[in-house]
Design a protein around this motif. Structure first.
Motif, PDB file in Angstrom:
ATOM      1  N   LYS A   5       0.858  -1.189   0.000  1.00  0.00           N
ATOM      2  CA  LYS A   5       0.000   0.000   0.000  1.00  0.00           C
ATOM      3  C   LYS A   5       0.894   1.239   0.000  1.00  0.00           C
ATOM      4  O   LYS A   5       1.998   1.212   0.550  1.00  0.00           O
ATOM      5  CB  LYS A   5      -0.906   0.007   1.226  1.00  0.00           C
ATOM      6  N   PRO A   6       0.414   2.339  -0.598  1.00  0.00           N
ATOM      7  CA  PRO A   6       1.226   3.548  -0.639  1.00  0.00           C
ATOM      8  C   PRO A   6       1.046   4.399   0.623  1.00  0.00           C
ATOM      9  O   PRO A   6      -0.022   4.424   1.229  1.00  0.00           O
ATOM     10  CB  PRO A   6       0.690   4.287  -1.859  1.00  0.00           C
ATOM     11  N   VAL A   7       2.133   5.089   0.982  1.00  0.00           N
ATOM     12  CA  VAL A   7       2.133   5.992   2.126  1.00  0.00           C
ATOM     13  C   VAL A   7       2.677   7.340   1.659  1.00  0.00           C
ATOM     14  O   VAL A   7       3.757   7.407   1.060  1.00  0.00           O
ATOM     15  CB  VAL A   7       3.024   5.468   3.273  1.00  0.00           C
ATOM     16  N   ALA A   8       1.934   8.396   1.930  1.00  0.00           N
ATOM     17  CA  ALA A   8       2.386   9.758   1.634  1.00  0.00           C
ATOM     18  C   ALA A   8       2.525  10.520   2.950  1.00  0.00           C
ATOM     19  O   ALA A   8       2.056  10.052   3.999  1.00  0.00           O
ATOM     20  CB  ALA A   8       1.392  10.452   0.705  1.00  0.00           C
ATOM     21  N   PHE A   9       3.160  11.685   2.888  1.00  0.00           N
ATOM     22  CA  PHE A   9       3.476  12.408   4.105  1.00  0.00           C
ATOM     23  C   PHE A   9       3.099  13.883   4.018  1.00  0.00           C
ATOM     24  O   PHE A   9       3.347  14.536   3.001  1.00  0.00           O
ATOM     25  CB  PHE A   9       4.977  12.317   4.405  1.00  0.00           C
ATOM     26  N   VAL A  10       2.543  14.373   5.121  1.00  0.00           N
ATOM     27  CA  VAL A  10       2.356  15.803   5.344  1.00  0.00           C
ATOM     28  C   VAL A  10       3.147  16.098   6.608  1.00  0.00           C
ATOM     29  O   VAL A  10       2.895  15.499   7.655  1.00  0.00           O
ATOM     30  CB  VAL A  10       0.865  16.166   5.544  1.00  0.00           C
ATOM     31  N   SER A  11       4.122  16.992   6.502  1.00  0.00           N
ATOM     32  CA  SER A  11       4.973  17.258   7.657  1.00  0.00           C
ATOM     33  C   SER A  11       4.911  18.731   8.034  1.00  0.00           C
ATOM     34  O   SER A  11       4.569  19.589   7.223  1.00  0.00           O
ATOM     35  CB  SER A  11       6.415  16.854   7.361  1.00  0.00           C
ATOM     36  N   HIS A  48       7.007  -3.299   3.880  1.00  0.00           N
ATOM     37  CA  HIS A  48       6.536  -3.563   2.514  1.00  0.00           C
ATOM     38  C   HIS A  48       5.530  -2.536   2.012  1.00  0.00           C
ATOM     39  O   HIS A  48       4.655  -2.863   1.203  1.00  0.00           O
ATOM     40  CB  HIS A  48       5.962  -4.981   2.399  1.00  0.00           C
ATOM     41  N   ALA A  49       5.637  -1.298   2.473  1.00  0.00           N
ATOM     42  CA  ALA A  49       4.817  -0.207   1.948  1.00  0.00           C
ATOM     43  C   ALA A  49       5.644   0.578   0.933  1.00  0.00           C
ATOM     44  O   ALA A  49       6.874   0.564   0.968  1.00  0.00           O
ATOM     45  CB  ALA A  49       4.354   0.700   3.078  1.00  0.00           C
ATOM     46  N   THR A  50       4.958   1.273   0.037  1.00  0.00           N
ATOM     47  CA  THR A  50       5.603   2.102  -0.973  1.00  0.00           C
ATOM     48  C   THR A  50       5.379   3.560  -0.602  1.00  0.00           C
ATOM     49  O   THR A  50       4.227   3.984  -0.440  1.00  0.00           O
ATOM     50  CB  THR A  50       4.996   1.827  -2.367  1.00  0.00           C
ATOM     51  N   THR A  51       6.444   4.333  -0.464  1.00  0.00           N
ATOM     52  CA  THR A  51       6.263   5.737  -0.113  1.00  0.00           C
ATOM     53  C   THR A  51       6.197   6.602  -1.363  1.00  0.00           C
ATOM     54  O   THR A  51       6.880   6.343  -2.355  1.00  0.00           O
ATOM     55  CB  THR A  51       7.371   6.243   0.829  1.00  0.00           C
ATOM     56  N   VAL A  52       5.363   7.605  -1.294  1.00  0.00           N
ATOM     57  CA  VAL A  52       5.171   8.544  -2.393  1.00  0.00           C
ATOM     58  C   VAL A  52       6.227   9.642  -2.278  1.00  0.00           C
ATOM     59  O   VAL A  52       6.459  10.180  -1.188  1.00  0.00           O
ATOM     60  CB  VAL A  52       3.746   9.146  -2.325  1.00  0.00           C
ATOM     61  N   ARG A  53       6.868   9.958  -3.370  1.00  0.00           N
ATOM     62  CA  ARG A  53       7.950  10.938  -3.348  1.00  0.00           C
ATOM     63  C   ARG A  53       7.469  12.325  -2.940  1.00  0.00           C
ATOM     64  O   ARG A  53       8.101  13.010  -2.156  1.00  0.00           O
ATOM     65  CB  ARG A  53       8.615  11.019  -4.725  1.00  0.00           C
ATOM     66  N   ASP A  54       6.366  12.782  -3.531  1.00  0.00           N
ATOM     67  CA  ASP A  54       5.891  14.146  -3.297  1.00  0.00           C
ATOM     68  C   ASP A  54       5.292  14.275  -1.898  1.00  0.00           C
ATOM     69  O   ASP A  54       4.572  13.387  -1.441  1.00  0.00           O
ATOM     70  CB  ASP A  54       4.845  14.518  -4.354  1.00  0.00           C
ATOM     71  N   THR A  55       5.597  15.388  -1.244  1.00  0.00           N
ATOM     72  CA  THR A  55       5.103  15.631   0.105  1.00  0.00           C
ATOM     73  C   THR A  55       4.488  17.016   0.197  1.00  0.00           C
ATOM     74  O   THR A  55       4.627  17.839  -0.704  1.00  0.00           O
ATOM     75  CB  THR A  55       6.245  15.553   1.149  1.00  0.00           C
ATOM     76  N   VAL A  56       3.833  17.265   1.330  1.00  0.00           N
ATOM     77  CA  VAL A  56       3.383  18.605   1.697  1.00  0.00           C
ATOM     78  C   VAL A  56       4.095  18.927   2.994  1.00  0.00           C
ATOM     79  O   VAL A  56       4.084  18.109   3.922  1.00  0.00           O
ATOM     80  CB  VAL A  56       1.848  18.646   1.919  1.00  0.00           C
ATOM     81  N   SER A  57       4.747  20.081   3.064  1.00  0.00           N
ATOM     82  CA  SER A  57       5.433  20.434   4.307  1.00  0.00           C
ATOM     83  C   SER A  57       5.169  21.895   4.658  1.00  0.00           C
ATOM     84  O   SER A  57       5.063  22.744   3.772  1.00  0.00           O
ATOM     85  CB  SER A  57       6.938  20.182   4.202  1.00  0.00           C
TER      86      SER A  57
END
Length: 197
Positions: free
Chosen positions: A111-117, A139-148
């Protein structure tokens, strides 16, 4: 690509008193609603009731602890994609975020994981970079683009809206688009063949 709507879980990582995370998480969940038309599942780790340490190997949690662990497990299992809203503490992410990762395993798989920091000068980006290899291990896939949000406490007005809304809104849209792409691709792949870690 599947047309089945994605179920997105937004994980609010800070559990400190006086935390700023709810402001950022509320703003972001509204962007998800606006951009996808869906209702994200906001998982507030301060309210989740997870214990702060794992049980001894081979034992299971009991009572209220077991109920809290099971409740979060079902919410994570139901999600097709995740967004972690994290502050930066001492150049990294909070223990509450590591705790929720460690309590579970299969719920994160494929499953994909994205980040807001958010944070001070770095905007929480060091926390995000520390989280990427941790999620890789489950085994998760991280999304390159973030919001910070840099110097986040001064970046929002009294109504919880960014003082300069255009940049964050565009960053959120791009990140959500990437999360949806990965989410649909991995949802389709899991439907074709169960993921074996």
């Amino acid at each position: 690509m599947s047309e089945k709507p994605l179920r997105i879980a937004v994980i609010l990582g800070s559990d400190r008193e006086g935390r700023f995370g709810p402001v950022v998480a509320r703003w972001f969940t509204e962007r998800v609603r606006e951009h996808t038309g869906g209702e994200p599942d906001l998982i507030d780790l301060k309210e989740a009731g997870l214990p702060t340490s794992l049980p001894a190997y081979g034992t299971r949690p009991q009572g209220e602890v077991a109920a809290a662990v099971a409740a979060v497990r079902e919410r994570l299992r139901a999600a097709d994609a995740f967004v972690v809203v994290t502050p930066e503490y001492n150049h990294s992410y909070p223990a509450s975020v590591k705790n929720v990762i460690d309590w579970y395993n299969a719920e994160w798989h494929a499953k994909p994981v994205a980040f807001v920091s958010y944070g001070g000068l770095s905007g929480g980006l060091r926390a995000v970079e520390h989280l990427r290899p941790v999620f890789s291990e489950v085994h998760a896939t991280t999304v390159r683009d973030t919001v910070s949000f840099h110097n986040a406490w001064g970046a929002f007005d009294g109504d919880g809206q960014p003082l300069d809304p255009e940049g964050p809104r565009l960053a959120a849209k791009l990140m959500i688009d990437r999360l949806l792409w990965w989410g649909h691709a991995l949802q389709e792949a899991r439907a074709k063949a169960p993921y074996a870690a």
